[in-house]
Design a protein around this motif. Structure first.
Motif, short mmCIF file in Angstrom:
data_model
loop_
_atom_site.label_atom_id
_atom_site.label_comp_id
_atom_site.label_asym_id
_atom_site.label_seq_id
_atom_site.Cartn_x
_atom_site.Cartn_y
_atom_site.Cartn_z
N GLN A 6 -16.16 76.15 67.15
CA GLN A 6 -15.50 76.29 68.47
C GLN A 6 -14.22 75.84 68.67
O GLN A 6 -13.41 76.31 69.58
N GLU A 7 -13.80 75.24 67.62
CA GLU A 7 -12.21 74.74 67.53
C GLU A 7 -11.50 75.11 66.20
O GLU A 7 -12.15 74.82 65.39
N HIS A 59 -3.45 73.86 80.45
CA HIS A 59 -4.13 75.09 80.34
C HIS A 59 -4.18 76.04 81.62
O HIS A 59 -3.89 77.19 81.57
N THR A 63 -1.85 78.64 79.88
CA THR A 63 -3.04 79.50 79.32
C THR A 63 -3.04 79.21 77.53
O THR A 63 -2.57 79.85 76.98
N VAL A 65 -5.40 79.18 75.72
CA VAL A 65 -6.56 79.70 74.91
C VAL A 65 -7.01 80.66 75.51
O VAL A 65 -7.07 80.66 77.12
N ALA A 66 -7.44 82.00 75.20
CA ALA A 66 -7.88 83.00 76.11
C ALA A 66 -9.42 82.59 76.57
O ALA A 66 -10.50 83.36 76.02
N SER A 67 -9.44 81.69 77.39
CA SER A 67 -10.65 81.44 78.01
C SER A 67 -10.35 80.91 79.57
O SER A 67 -9.46 80.00 79.59
N ASP A 68 -11.29 81.20 80.54
CA ASP A 68 -11.04 80.47 81.91
C ASP A 68 -11.60 79.05 81.87
O ASP A 68 -11.32 78.21 82.50
N THR A 69 -12.85 78.73 80.96
CA THR A 69 -13.18 77.57 80.69
C THR A 69 -13.12 77.00 79.16
O THR A 69 -14.07 77.16 78.62
N PRO A 70 -12.24 76.60 78.79
CA PRO A 70 -11.61 76.17 77.49
C PRO A 70 -12.87 74.96 77.14
O PRO A 70 -12.86 74.00 77.96
N ASN A 71 -13.08 74.78 75.86
CA ASN A 71 -13.75 73.53 75.47
C ASN A 71 -12.78 72.58 75.01
O ASN A 71 -12.16 72.95 73.78
#
Length: 78
Positions: A6-7, A59, A63, A65-71
Motif C-alpha cells: 500500500q506504500e 494532502h 493532493t 496521492v490519487a486518493s480521497d482517503t489516503p493510507n
C-alpha cells in the motif's frame, strides 16, 4: 516499490518477490545500466517529519496521492 504494497517506501514483513525502483531526476540527466549502483542521502535539519494531522492537511491542500482517503499509516514518524 513492491507488488501488493500500500506504500511505496515500505516492504511488508515476509515479502518475497521483485522490488522495483523509479528514478525521476529533476536537476540533471542520469544513465542507469544493469549493475549500476544507485544511492541517495537526504540531510534535514529540525523536525522533518509530519504527524497524521499535518499529513492529512497537506494532502487536502496539495493532493499528495490519487486518493480521497489516503493510507497515512502513522504519519511520517518511523
Amino acid at each position: 516499490i513492491v507488488d501488493g504494497a500500500q506504500e511505496f517506501d515500505k516492504v511488508p514483513a515476509g515479502y518475497n518477490g521483485p522490488i522495483y525502483l523509479e528514478v525521476s531526476p529533476r536537476t540533471f540527466p542520469i544513465v542507469a545500466r544493469a549493475g549500476s549502483r544507485l544511492s541517495q542521502i537526504r540531510f534535514r535539519t529540525g523536525r522533518a517529519q509530519l504527524d497524521e494531522t499535518e499529513l492529512t492537511a497537506l494532502h487536502a491542500s496539495e493532493t499528495l496521492v490519487a486518493s480521497d482517503t489516503p493510507n497515512i499509516s502513522g504519519g511520517g514518524i518511523a
